[in-house]
Design a protein around this motif. Structure first.
Motif, PDB file in Angstrom:
ATOM      1  N   GLU A  47      -0.958  -6.869  -2.084  1.00 20.33           N
ATOM      2  CA  GLU A  47      -1.817  -6.729  -0.907  1.00 20.33           C
ATOM      3  C   GLU A  47      -0.993  -6.330   0.322  1.00 20.33           C
ATOM      4  N   ALA A  48       0.224  -6.847   0.404  1.00 19.12           N
ATOM      5  CA  ALA A  48       1.098  -6.479   1.524  1.00 19.12           C
ATOM      6  C   ALA A  48       1.385  -4.982   1.502  1.00 19.12           C
ATOM      7  N   VAL A  49       1.679  -4.447   0.320  1.00 23.02           N
ATOM      8  CA  VAL A  49       1.943  -3.003   0.210  1.00 23.02           C
ATOM      9  C   VAL A  49       0.719  -2.211   0.676  1.00 23.02           C
ATOM     10  N   ALA A  50      -0.474  -2.667   0.266  1.00 20.07           N
ATOM     11  CA  ALA A  50      -1.699  -1.977   0.681  1.00 20.07           C
ATOM     12  C   ALA A  50      -1.851  -2.013   2.206  1.00 20.07           C
ATOM     13  N   ALA A  51      -1.505  -3.148   2.834  1.00 22.69           N
ATOM     14  CA  ALA A  51      -1.600  -3.243   4.300  1.00 22.69           C
ATOM     15  C   ALA A  51      -0.591  -2.311   4.967  1.00 22.69           C
ATOM     16  N   TYR A  52       0.627  -2.256   4.436  1.00 28.13           N
ATOM     17  CA  TYR A  52       1.628  -1.339   4.990  1.00 28.13           C
ATOM     18  C   TYR A  52       1.164   0.116   4.838  1.00 28.13           C
ATOM     19  N   ASP A  53       0.520   0.418   3.725  1.00 26.59           N
ATOM     20  CA  ASP A  53       0.014   1.783   3.521  1.00 26.59           C
ATOM     21  C   ASP A  53      -1.051   2.134   4.573  1.00 26.59           C
ATOM     22  N   ILE A  85       0.808   2.926   7.700  1.00 23.11           N
ATOM     23  CA  ILE A  85       1.468   4.230   7.594  1.00 23.11           C
ATOM     24  C   ILE A  85       0.459   5.365   7.753  1.00 23.11           C
ATOM     25  N   ALA A  86      -0.761   5.174   7.226  1.00 23.05           N
ATOM     26  CA  ALA A  86      -1.792   6.210   7.373  1.00 23.05           C
ATOM     27  C   ALA A  86      -2.100   6.474   8.839  1.00 23.05           C
ATOM     28  N   LEU A  87      -2.016   5.415   9.660  1.00 22.90           N
ATOM     29  CA  LEU A  87      -2.289   5.553  11.092  1.00 22.90           C
ATOM     30  C   LEU A  87      -1.056   5.987  11.872  1.00 22.90           C
ATOM     31  N   ARG A  88       0.119   5.576  11.383  1.00 23.16           N
ATOM     32  CA  ARG A  88       1.348   5.886  12.108  1.00 23.16           C
ATOM     33  C   ARG A  88       2.469   6.184  11.102  1.00 23.16           C
ATOM     34  N   PRO A  89       2.471   7.373  10.526  1.00 27.81           N
ATOM     35  CA  PRO A  89       3.428   7.684   9.445  1.00 27.81           C
ATOM     36  C   PRO A  89       4.872   7.781   9.900  1.00 27.81           C
ATOM     37  N   ASP A  90       5.118   7.825  11.202  1.00 32.04           N
ATOM     38  CA  ASP A  90       6.483   7.982  11.693  1.00 32.04           C
ATOM     39  C   ASP A  90       7.120   6.658  12.102  1.00 32.04           C
ATOM     40  N   ASP A  91       6.548   5.530  11.650  1.00 31.90           N
ATOM     41  CA  ASP A  91       7.095   4.210  11.998  1.00 31.90           C
ATOM     42  C   ASP A  91       8.068   3.775  10.905  1.00 31.90           C
ATOM     43  N   ALA A  92       9.357   3.896  11.187  1.00 29.48           N
ATOM     44  CA  ALA A  92      10.387   3.566  10.200  1.00 29.48           C
ATOM     45  C   ALA A  92      10.317   2.100   9.789  1.00 29.48           C
ATOM     46  N   ASN A  93       9.946   1.239  10.723  1.00 29.74           N
ATOM     47  CA  ASN A  93       9.918  -0.199  10.439  1.00 29.74           C
ATOM     48  C   ASN A  93       8.908  -0.528   9.352  1.00 29.74           C
ATOM     49  N   VAL A  94       7.749   0.142   9.379  1.00 28.39           N
ATOM     50  CA  VAL A  94       6.730  -0.118   8.363  1.00 28.39           C
ATOM     51  C   VAL A  94       7.218   0.339   6.989  1.00 28.39           C
ATOM     52  N   TRP A  95       7.830   1.499   6.928  1.00 31.75           N
ATOM     53  CA  TRP A  95       8.381   1.977   5.652  1.00 31.75           C
ATOM     54  C   TRP A  95       9.418   0.991   5.111  1.00 31.75           C
ATOM     55  N   ASN A  96      10.231   0.456   6.004  1.00 23.89           N
ATOM     56  CA  ASN A  96      11.261  -0.496   5.591  1.00 23.89           C
ATOM     57  C   ASN A  96      10.623  -1.752   4.997  1.00 23.89           C
ATOM     58  N   HIS A  97       9.644  -2.320   5.687  1.00 25.49           N
ATOM     59  CA  HIS A  97       8.996  -3.544   5.196  1.00 25.49           C
ATOM     60  C   HIS A  97       8.199  -3.272   3.918  1.00 25.49           C
ATOM     61  N   ARG A  98       7.645  -2.089   3.813  1.00 19.69           N
ATOM     62  CA  ARG A  98       6.951  -1.718   2.570  1.00 19.69           C
ATOM     63  C   ARG A  98       7.927  -1.771   1.402  1.00 19.69           C
ATOM     64  N   GLY A  99       9.137  -1.285   1.628  1.00 20.34           N
ATOM     65  CA  GLY A  99      10.157  -1.344   0.578  1.00 20.34           C
ATOM     66  C   GLY A  99      10.456  -2.769   0.158  1.00 20.34           C
ATOM     67  N   ILE A 100      10.510  -3.691   1.127  1.00 16.74           N
ATOM     68  CA  ILE A 100      10.789  -5.094   0.807  1.00 16.74           C
ATOM     69  C   ILE A 100       9.702  -5.655  -0.103  1.00 16.74           C
ATOM     70  N   ALA A 101       8.436  -5.376   0.231  1.00 15.57           N
ATOM     71  CA  ALA A 101       7.327  -5.872  -0.596  1.00 15.57           C
ATOM     72  C   ALA A 101       7.379  -5.275  -1.998  1.00 15.57           C
ATOM     73  N   LEU A 102       7.705  -3.992  -2.092  1.00 13.53           N
ATOM     74  CA  LEU A 102       7.803  -3.347  -3.410  1.00 13.53           C
ATOM     75  C   LEU A 102       8.920  -3.958  -4.242  1.00 13.53           C
ATOM     76  N   GLN A 103      10.025  -4.328  -3.606  1.00  9.39           N
ATOM     77  CA  GLN A 103      11.096  -4.991  -4.346  1.00  9.39           C
ATOM     78  C   GLN A 103      10.621  -6.315  -4.928  1.00  9.39           C
ATOM     79  N   GLU A 104       9.811  -7.049  -4.153  1.00  9.33           N
ATOM     80  CA  GLU A 104       9.284  -8.315  -4.666  1.00  9.33           C
ATOM     81  C   GLU A 104       8.402  -8.087  -5.891  1.00  9.33           C
ATOM     82  N   LEU A 105       7.832  -6.891  -5.999  1.00  8.14           N
ATOM     83  CA  LEU A 105       7.015  -6.532  -7.162  1.00  8.14           C
ATOM     84  C   LEU A 105       7.849  -5.901  -8.278  1.00  8.14           C
ATOM     85  N   ASP A 106       9.181  -5.892  -8.074  1.00 11.32           N
ATOM     86  CA  ASP A 106      10.113  -5.273  -9.031  1.00 11.32           C
ATOM     87  C   ASP A 106       9.889  -3.771  -9.174  1.00 11.32           C
ATOM     88  N   GLU A 107       9.281  -3.153  -8.158  1.00 14.06           N
ATOM     89  CA  GLU A 107       9.101  -1.702  -8.158  1.00 14.06           C
ATOM     90  C   GLU A 107      10.250  -1.089  -7.343  1.00 14.06           C
TER      91      GLU A 107
END
Length: 827
Positions: free
Chosen positions: A381-387, A390-412
């Motif tokens: 759900e966190a990844v979906a929220a980050y997405d 990103i849809a509203l502000r695709p140039d926010d590096a911080n959101v991409w970074n936190h999205r990566g953290i959530a994906l790691q927790e999912l072993d992706e």
């Protein structure tokens, strides 16, 4: 002196600013000519200039009564009404003035000014345009028109009006100030500063110009100078709320939080509903960890303005800090319903700035919502929220970074790596993203690349705790413990409250045999993502060994995996020996088995309602409570025994023994963070199973990837759901001659029962198995087989096969299954 001469002299004094003299002359004239409307009008203007507005209004009313059709009297009366904040009455006077004199440009201009003060900006433009029709080069009307356009966010048009006013009247201080305000709004702060300086030169006591100058200086980072400008504006107008608010912001910007709070409080005394003051005051209180005060402040702001998404987002972030995650999510969800990025805001009639602001607010709410879901362990759900963010502000590096953290927790980890790379494309020097990228690479087994990424992070930010922690992880995997500890300690130096770094330092210390310090640091485990569900918050005190337990009831409870619970239940007899009554809260799968441990008075499901007790301790804090060192580990096995009835059931189930019985477990819980390293695909066991002894699967479940390989084997018996709980598993283990297991609960169970057991460990093992030894201080009957290199199970299985041949042959000749004596710590 004739009345005409007195009148001319009165006007001369008035125009020269000699108001007291003008007042005396006017009074004298009115005594002689009491019914002259022009004299009452002039007298009113003089008294208004002297600041006695209420008296002036009485004089204008007298003049109007004498000459109701004179528009200038109504005009000056309107100006007086405006000065005492009576805009509705001012507007009524002006409407009557322009009704009497439709070409009265000054009245139309003043009317525009009053409409601006009433917030009717479009109506103000209409009035000002009428003034300019009859007088195109009317600088005051152009300046007022600039103000109206500025407030409508039509900044280019506003600038054009101010510039035209200044061409016509270079000494027009208000036009210069207005131009500065717009230039500040569009980011041209150096030009704005010059405009405000010009306005101050023209009018030194112009409070708005001093305020605007401070705003420009603050945007340019010169906060101390800005504070001086705001102070000057406030000296001129002590109740100037905007200047006081800007002063508060500047104080906050340079870290003078207490002064800023006091300044915001002054704002709120003047304007209790100041949304900006309530909101920013809350931010400061949150920064000062005065969270409850901050929440109350936001509640006040929301009471004043319920549709206030910024306050909801900020309140949500504080609630998340307090681990009140459900309340935080409710705030973010409400903010998303209010932020103007809906179809209405996107319509052709919407203001462009409103759409932009709404999108940014929604992006922020989705971002914080993602963080909160991540803290709750709801990573998908966190990844979906980050997405959404990103849809509203695709140039926010911080959101991409936190999205990566959530994906790691999912072993992706591959997708996480893509997210970090996107963050770095937007912000190449982001130490946080580089450190996290190192973690993703490490989880993909690309250790050298992981080290390089973390080292690059330290080039950009030598004090980045995350980068040091990432290096610590990588060096631990490589078995380079001194280097790992160096980097974990550096992470602690730069971020003393970085719980994960301190926990991982603890793991290294324990891995290295430094139990004394390791157990203390292991208490930082509660800061890890996913541990909040295990932590029990009781009113009763935590016991960590200091207090006497004689006559006390202590609650012990499992907190992590089944293997952890089995391992640390060894301390229960020691606690009971101190005179304590022991209550044990564990998983239902373990409760029947652990009820028989010496010293346990009652076992219950750890999710049940709280029993009555005096003190409590989680099982994995018991080594700290007992001050366990490497040479004082409780080693008395067996301390777990299967129930007699289950032993009988499984004796019948297995039938007559016809040869060696080998219990085997090659995979553990899929949800375990390190499962991909500790579990083995079944098809790798072919050579082992082909050696001939009968193998019995000690796992309750088969993974889908193992089903085809299992179908090909006749040498492994699988019981599946017949292993109802750990009583069944323990009974089955008791009937085995040898247990071979990866690092899972079965390994702990066999060791706790004192059965011969061989453990298969990855190259980077869990802390409890330590390094460079084949025995374990925890389980005397355990023999460890370690990968010689990361991922190399083949070598381990070849060695196991060779040892199994020896074991089989020795069993065939009546030799003991395995030496069960207590190895020394150095063996």
């Amino acid at each position: 002196m004739t009345p005409a001469e007195s009148y001319r002299l009165c006007l001369e004094n008035f125009r020269a600013g000699r108001l007291s003299q003008a007042e005396v002359l006017a009074r004298d004239l009115l005594a002689k000519i009491p019914n002259d409307a022009r004299l009452w009008h002039l007298f009113g203007v003089i008294i208004a200039r002297l600041g006695r507005i209420d008296d002036a209004l009485d004089l204008f009313a007298r003049a109007h009564a004498l000459a109701p059709d004179l528009a200038p009297i109504l005009h000056d009366q309107a100006i007086a009404f405006s000065r005492v904040a009576r805009p509705a009455e001012a507007l009524d006077s002006l409407d009557r003035a322009v009704g009497l004199a439709p070409g009265f440009s000054e009245a139309w201009n003043t009317r525009g000014r009053v409409l601006i003060d009433l917030g009717r900006y479009q109506d103000a433009l209409t009035s000002l345009d009428t003034a300019l029709e009859s007088r195109p080069e009317y600088a005051d009307a152009l300046a007022n028109r600039g103000d109206a356009l500025q407030l409508l966010n039509r900044n280019d048009e506003a600038l054009s009006n101010y510039e035209r006013a200044l061409e016509l009247k270079p000494a027009h201080a208000r036009a210069a100030c207005g131009r500065g305000v717009v230039l500040n709004a569009v980011g041209r702060h150096h030009e704005a500063l010059r405009c405000h300086d010009r306005a101050i030169l023209l009018s030194p006591d112009f409070a708005e110009a001093h305020n605007g100058r401070g705003v420009a200086l603050a945007w340019l980072g010169e906060h101390v100078a800005a504070i001086a400008s705001f102070a000057r504006a406030l000296a001129l107008r002590p109740d100037y709320v905007d200047a006081l608010l800007n002063n508060s912001h500047a104080l906050r910007a340079i870290g003078r939080e207490q002064e800023a709070l006091e300044s915001y409080d002054r704002v709120l005394r003047l304007d209790p509903t100041s949304i900006d003051a309530l909101h920013t005051r809350g931010l400061i209180l949150a920064d000062l960890d005065r969270h409850e005060e901050a929440i109350k402040g936001y509640d006040l702001a929301l009471a004043a303005k319920p549709a206030f998404p910024e306050a909801l987002i900020a309140k949500g972030s504080i609630l998340a800090r307090l681990e009140r995650y459900d309340e935080a999510l409710a705030c973010y969800d409400q903010a998303l319903t209010l932020a103007p990025d809906s179809a209405d805001a996107r319509s052709s009639h919407a203001n462009t700035l409103k759409i932009l602001q709404g999108s940014l607010l929604s992006a922020e709410a989705h971002f914080f919502r993602g963080d909160t879901l991540r803290f709750l362990g709801r990573h998908a759900e966190a990844v979906a929220a980050y997405d959404e963010a990103i849809a509203l502000r695709p140039d926010d590096a911080n959101v991409w970074n936190h999205r990566g953290i959530a994906l790691q927790e999912l072993d992706e980890h591959i997708e996480a790596l893509r997210s970090y790379d996107k963050a770095l494309a937007l912000r190449p020097r982001s130490a946080g993203a580089l450190a996290n990228r190192g973690a993703a690479l490490r989880n993909l087994g690309r250790i050298e690349e992981a080290i390089a990424s973390a080292k690059q992070a330290l080039v950009h930010d030598p004090g980045n705790a995350g980068a040091h922690a990432s290096l610590g992880h990588s060096f631990r995997i490589l078995g380079r413990i001194p280097e790992a500890l160096t980097h974990f300690e550096a992470a602690m130096e730069f971020a003393p409250d970085d719980g994960p770094a301190r926990f991982n330092r603890a793991a290294c210390l324990l891995l290295d045999g430094n139990f004394e310090l390791g157990w203390k640091e292991y208490e930082w485990r509660w800061t890890l993502t996913g541990m909040s569900g295990y932590r029990r918050r009781f009113e009763q005190p935590l016991w960590l060994g200091q207090e006497k337990l004689d006559g006390q009831t202590i609650l012990l409870y499992g907190e992590q995996g089944h293997g952890d619970t089995i391992q640390f239940c060894r301390y229960i007899p020691l606690i009971a020996a101190q005179g304590a009554t022991v209550l044990l809260g564990v998983s239902p799968l373990l409760s029947g088995l652990l009820a028989n441990i010496e010293g346990v008075s009652r076992v219950f499901d750890r999710a049940d309602a709280k029993p009555i007790f005096d003190t409590h301790c989680p099982l994995l804090s018991l080594p700290l409570a007992f001050g366990t060192r490497l040479d004082t580990v409780p080693r008395n096995v067996p301390y777990i025994r299967p129930p007699a009835n289950r032993m009988a059931e499984w004796r019948t189930r297995l039938g007559e023994k016809r040869g060696l019985r080998i219990g085997i477990a090659w995979s553990g819980n899929l949800d375990h963070k390190d499962d991909r390293h500790r579990s083995i695909p079944l098809d790798l066991l072919d050579s082992l199973v082909s050696l001939g002894p009968q193998f019995y699967c000690l796992q309750r479940e088969l993974r889908s990837r193992d089903v085809p390989a299992f179908a090909m084997h006749r040498g492994i018996e699988f019981f599946g759901a017949d292993l109802r709980d750990f009583c069944d598993t323990a009974a089955l283990v008791a009937h085995m001659d040898l247990v071979i297991s990866v690092d899972t609960a079965v390994l702990h169970l066999a060791g706790a029962m004192g059965r011969p057991v061989w453990g298969l460990l990855p190259f980077a093992p869990d802390w409890r198995w330590m390094l460079n030894r084949e025995d374990s201080p925890w389980y005397p009957t355990l023999r460890l087989f370690r990968q010689p290199a990361a991922g190399d199970w083949q070598s381990v299985l070849r060695r196991i096969g060779d040892e199994l041949k020896i074991f089989r042959d020795s069993e065939g000749h009546g030799a003991p299954a395995i030496a069960v004596g207590t190895p020394t710590p150095d063996s």
